[in-house]
Write an enzyme that holds these catalytic residues in place. Sequence first.
Site, PDB file in Angstrom:
ATOM      1  N   HIS A 237      48.356  44.208  37.040  1.00 54.52           N
ATOM      2  CA  HIS A 237      49.322  43.638  37.977  1.00 54.52           C
ATOM      3  C   HIS A 237      49.227  42.112  37.990  1.00 54.52           C
ATOM      4  O   HIS A 237      48.320  41.508  37.404  1.00 54.52           O
ATOM      5  CB  HIS A 237      49.103  44.201  39.383  1.00 54.52           C
ATOM      6  CG  HIS A 237      47.751  43.881  39.973  1.00 54.52           C
ATOM      7  ND1 HIS A 237      47.436  42.655  40.514  1.00 54.52           N
ATOM      8  CD2 HIS A 237      46.645  44.661  40.099  1.00 54.52           C
ATOM      9  CE1 HIS A 237      46.201  42.671  40.967  1.00 54.52           C
ATOM     10  NE2 HIS A 237      45.682  43.879  40.717  1.00 54.52           N
ATOM     11  N   CYS A 253      40.877  46.283  39.217  1.00 51.28           N
ATOM     12  CA  CYS A 253      42.191  46.118  38.604  1.00 51.28           C
ATOM     13  C   CYS A 253      42.172  44.977  37.597  1.00 51.28           C
ATOM     14  O   CYS A 253      41.332  44.073  37.643  1.00 51.28           O
ATOM     15  CB  CYS A 253      43.251  45.851  39.670  1.00 51.28           C
ATOM     16  SG  CYS A 253      43.671  47.302  40.664  1.00 51.28           S
TER      17      CYS A 253
END
Length: 277
Positions: A237, A253
Amino acid sequence: MMKKMLLITASLLSAFGFSAQANDRYRERPPVIVSPDLTAPWIMQLGGQVNPAPAVRGQPRQGQVYYRQQAPRAVYRQAPTSGRQPIFAPRTQSTQIRPPQIRHQPPRMQVQAAAVRPNPVIRQGLEPQFLPQMVDYRTDKAPGTIVIDTNNRFLYLVMENGQAKRYGVGVGKPGFEWAGTHTVTRKAEWPSWHPPKEMIQREAAKGHYLPVSMEGGPENPLGARAMYLGSTLYRIHGTNAPWTIGSAVSSGCIRMRNEDVTDLYQRVDVGTKVFVM
């Protein structure tokens, strides 16, 4: 007759004694003391009246010369107390000797405590190696595959002819590293953020209170785009903190700059293989 002779004898003896004492006293002339006022000849030429300064406690009068040329004014040698009169000293234009000046103690300054502000976040520019660029990349992975090198903080999008497009990324901080193979199961533009309960509790213990959910936007930690990996909580992301690219700062992440994740988002589809090393 005898009484008269005794009186004459006593008178002669008294006069002789007084003369002897006078001769003893003035046998040597007393030294001539010249007043310090006369040591400056130009004083006499001015025709001004020379007035010695009044006695001041703790200061000898010898050698001090004051000239009364202007009206006197009151000068306090020390702070007057009850029952004490001010000491007058004539104003003077002489540069020979000047009365001591009064030193006033400066008033105490009231220092107010300044508001304590937190240290600003130092935002450094991205290092050149973490900018997107085409590189030689020899691998057995098929073109279109994503390979993430967490040790070196690079994401490679494999292309044909031994080439790859390389992006700089941020990876999991110590204790949150992971490796494995997944596929892109979902894509989202300006995704909303729903922190897992474990993250909320973990950050609350540090004094950081996270929202239950946060709509997508420039302040959202997930940034402009997100690509979800398998059934895990991990995603590739964007970020609202681009200066962290190249560091191990996330909870697992893979984060990218918004412009980089947008470019990658357009190049991959759902079902793309992702290898995390």
